[in-house]
Write a protein that holds these residues in place. Structure first.
Motif, mmCIF file in Angstrom:
data_model
loop_
_atom_site.group_PDB
_atom_site.id
_atom_site.type_symbol
_atom_site.label_atom_id
_atom_site.label_comp_id
_atom_site.label_asym_id
_atom_site.label_seq_id
_atom_site.Cartn_x
_atom_site.Cartn_y
_atom_site.Cartn_z
ATOM 1 N N GLY A 9 13.139 4.981 0.125
ATOM 2 C CA GLY A 9 12.586 4.560 1.406
ATOM 3 C C GLY A 9 13.278 5.140 2.618
ATOM 4 N N ASP A 36 10.205 -0.781 -6.065
ATOM 5 C CA ASP A 36 10.422 -1.817 -5.040
ATOM 6 C C ASP A 36 9.167 -2.634 -4.778
ATOM 7 N N PRO A 47 6.731 -0.965 -0.468
ATOM 8 C CA PRO A 47 7.592 -0.616 0.669
ATOM 9 C C PRO A 47 7.909 0.869 0.820
ATOM 10 N N ASP A 48 8.299 1.527 -0.274
ATOM 11 C CA ASP A 48 8.766 2.910 -0.088
ATOM 12 C C ASP A 48 7.635 3.866 0.321
ATOM 13 N N ILE A 51 7.081 3.139 3.980
ATOM 14 C CA ILE A 51 8.175 3.616 4.845
ATOM 15 C C ILE A 51 8.020 5.127 5.089
ATOM 16 N N TRP A 66 11.826 0.501 8.588
ATOM 17 C CA TRP A 66 10.653 0.022 7.838
ATOM 18 C C TRP A 66 9.761 -0.771 8.790
ATOM 19 N N TRP A 87 10.731 -15.025 3.656
ATOM 20 C CA TRP A 87 11.963 -14.220 3.759
ATOM 21 C C TRP A 87 11.671 -12.726 3.861
ATOM 22 N N PHE A 88 10.512 -12.300 3.403
ATOM 23 C CA PHE A 88 10.184 -10.871 3.484
ATOM 24 C C PHE A 88 9.316 -10.685 4.722
ATOM 25 N N HIS A 89 9.845 -9.974 5.692
ATOM 26 C CA HIS A 89 9.236 -9.933 7.019
ATOM 27 C C HIS A 89 8.059 -8.958 7.100
ATOM 28 N N LEU A 90 6.886 -9.499 6.876
ATOM 29 C CA LEU A 90 5.664 -8.689 6.941
ATOM 30 C C LEU A 90 5.080 -8.819 8.336
ATOM 31 N N ASP A 94 1.390 -4.492 9.984
ATOM 32 C CA ASP A 94 1.758 -4.008 8.651
ATOM 33 C C ASP A 94 0.912 -4.723 7.587
ATOM 34 N N GLN A 150 13.788 -6.878 -4.362
ATOM 35 C CA GLN A 150 13.614 -7.316 -2.961
ATOM 36 C C GLN A 150 14.271 -8.678 -2.715
ATOM 37 N N LEU A 153 17.924 -7.815 -2.304
ATOM 38 C CA LEU A 153 18.216 -7.080 -1.075
ATOM 39 C C LEU A 153 17.958 -7.927 0.171
ATOM 40 N N VAL A 154 16.794 -8.549 0.222
ATOM 41 C CA VAL A 154 16.361 -9.187 1.467
ATOM 42 C C VAL A 154 16.672 -10.689 1.457
HETATM 43 N N1 FO1 Z 1 13.826 -4.931 4.463
HETATM 44 C C1 FO1 Z 1 14.597 -5.930 4.858
HETATM 45 O O1 FO1 Z 1 15.828 -5.800 4.846
HETATM 46 N N2 FO1 Z 1 14.059 -7.125 5.291
HETATM 47 C C2 FO1 Z 1 12.727 -7.325 5.332
HETATM 48 O O2 FO1 Z 1 12.292 -8.428 5.698
HETATM 49 C C3 FO1 Z 1 11.868 -6.254 4.958
HETATM 50 C C4 FO1 Z 1 10.491 -6.344 5.041
HETATM 51 C C5 FO1 Z 1 9.691 -5.224 4.727
HETATM 52 C C6 FO1 Z 1 8.309 -5.272 4.882
HETATM 53 C C7 FO1 Z 1 7.538 -4.176 4.567
HETATM 54 C C8 FO1 Z 1 8.152 -3.015 4.094
HETATM 55 O O3 FO1 Z 1 7.395 -1.952 3.789
HETATM 56 C C9 FO1 Z 1 9.511 -2.940 3.936
HETATM 57 C C10 FO1 Z 1 10.310 -4.042 4.262
HETATM 58 N N3 FO1 Z 1 11.692 -3.993 4.130
HETATM 59 C C11 FO1 Z 1 12.466 -5.046 4.509
HETATM 60 C C12 FO1 Z 1 12.335 -2.798 3.603
HETATM 61 C C13 FO1 Z 1 12.455 -2.828 2.084
HETATM 62 O O4 FO1 Z 1 12.814 -4.038 1.576
HETATM 63 C C14 FO1 Z 1 13.527 -1.861 1.584
HETATM 64 O O5 FO1 Z 1 14.185 -1.188 2.582
HETATM 65 C C15 FO1 Z 1 12.984 -0.863 0.669
HETATM 66 O O6 FO1 Z 1 12.285 -1.434 -0.378
HETATM 67 C C16 FO1 Z 1 14.128 0.005 0.128
HETATM 68 O O7 FO1 Z 1 13.713 1.289 0.064
#
Ligand code: FO1
Length: 317
Positions: A9, A36, A47-48, A51, A66, A87-90, A94, A150, A153-154
């Motif tokens: 990503g 991911d 996500p990747d 991104i 991201w 917790w996962f910020h959508l 997006d 996730q 990580l998150v």
């Molecule tokens: N990374 C975070 O650290 N916190 C988040 O809440 C988060 C939300 C998110 C939403 C959509 C997306 O495409 C990526 C998001 N990411 C978030 C990044 C992701 O978790 C990671 O950076 C990748 O999966 C690692 O490559």
């Protein structure tokens, strides 16, 4: 010149942003990690690929690397009111990407087709391919139990100690359409500075991909994601240490040595050059930390020249 990149990503996106200025974007194919991927609120989140897409389209949130720049999180507030995990910020905008992808998948599209539809809508000329069409989530065994990457990580902010990693279902997956051809036909193959365990690792776990890369070893150049013993982005160094790997550029080189003939090392790690050359890899020592756009483009150009240069008498593989 046809170039194929292997990417995770945020770390990979910086180099890829330089690549699309260093060569015609239509000559670039990016094979992206989908380990991911996660299903949340009934939506397939990828996500990747997102991104990379948002970065190359110039719409990524520059503060996080991201999500979409300027996005808001009002829908997430309502989801939290309904008692859903937030917790996962959508972001609100997006979410449209996840809804579109999920709708396409539900009506029979493959992940490859869904990702391509999103890329085309953002006007990308580079081709983004998932490593496979199957859902192959990265699952970690930790001292706090089994969890999706996730969540580690998150949700848990990299606090659990990782004991092992698996890519669930990878052994039954197949490379997505175009992946093996992109590896076989490229003039240069670039392994982006991504986490070797959970970004490049899942791609290599799809049967056939590692063998295809081995057959092109002399054309494969990896950029170290570890500089001065620390990851440029994310928890690579922490995870490598916990799993007993050498958390150094040379530790990454060792993980790639069977399929990668060239390795790009940061100037601050120049002392590791000999150790990496002993793994029968050619080494380029340069500045690999990318801050400004000019750094990304310069590094991309250097990597492409390095990946395609040959020594006298050397077969082009
Ligand atoms: N990374 C975070 O650290 N916190 C988040 O809440 C988060 C939300 C998110 C939403 C959509 C997306 O495409 C990526 C998001 N990411 C978030 C990044 C992701 O978790 C990671 O950076 C990748 O999966 C690692 O490559």
């Amino acid at each position: 010149m046809k170039v194929t990149a292997l990417a995770g990503g945020v770390g990979a996106s910086k180099l890829l942003a330089g690549m699309v200025r260093a060569l015609p974007p239509s000559d670039l194919t990016i094979i992206v990690n989908t380990g991911d991927d996660i299903e949340l609120h009934g939506l397939h989140i990828s996500p990747d690929p997102d991104i990379v897409t948002y970065t190359l389209a110039g719409v990524v949130n520059p503060a996080t690397g991201w999500g979409l720049e300027g996005d808001t999180f009002r829908a997430l507030e309502v989801l939290a009111r309904y008692g859903r995990e937030a917790w996962f910020h959508l972001g609100d905008r997006d979410l449209a990407t996840h809804m579109h992808r999920t709708a396409l998948l539900r009506t029979g599209a493959t992940l490859t087709q869904a990702i391509d539809a999103v890329c085309r809508a953002w006007g990308l000329e580079a081709r983004i391919l998932p490593m496979c069409d199957e859902f192959v989530p990265t699952i970690l065994e930790t001292d706090r139990g089994t969890m999706h990457f996730q969540e580690y990580l998150v949700k848990h902010r990299v606090e659990p100690v990782v004991k092992s990693i698996r890519f669930e279902g990878a052994e039954k997956a197949s490379p997505a359409a175009g992946v093996l051809e992109a590896i076989a036909e490229a003039d240069a193959i670039v392994v982006c500075p991504s986490n070797p365990l959970i970004s490049i690792g899942p791609i290599l776990a799809v049967p056939g991909i590692r063998a295809a890369l081995r057959a092109r070893r002399n054309c494969v150049a990896a950029v170290s994601p570890i500089v001065g013993g620390r990851s440029l982005k994310g928890p690579s160094d922490i995870m490598m240490r916990q799993l007993g790997y050498d958390a150094a550029a040379k530790g990454v080189a060792r993980m790639y040595a069977d399929f990668c003939g060239r390795f790009v090392l940061d100037e601050s790690d120049a002392a590791q050059q000999d150790a990496i050359e002993r793994m029968e890899m050619r080494v380029l020592v340069t500045q690999t930390v990318m801050c400004a756009q000019s750094d990304k483009e310069r590094l991309a150009r250097e990597v492409l020249v390095f990946a395609t240069s040959s020594r006298a008498g050397e077969a082009g593989a």
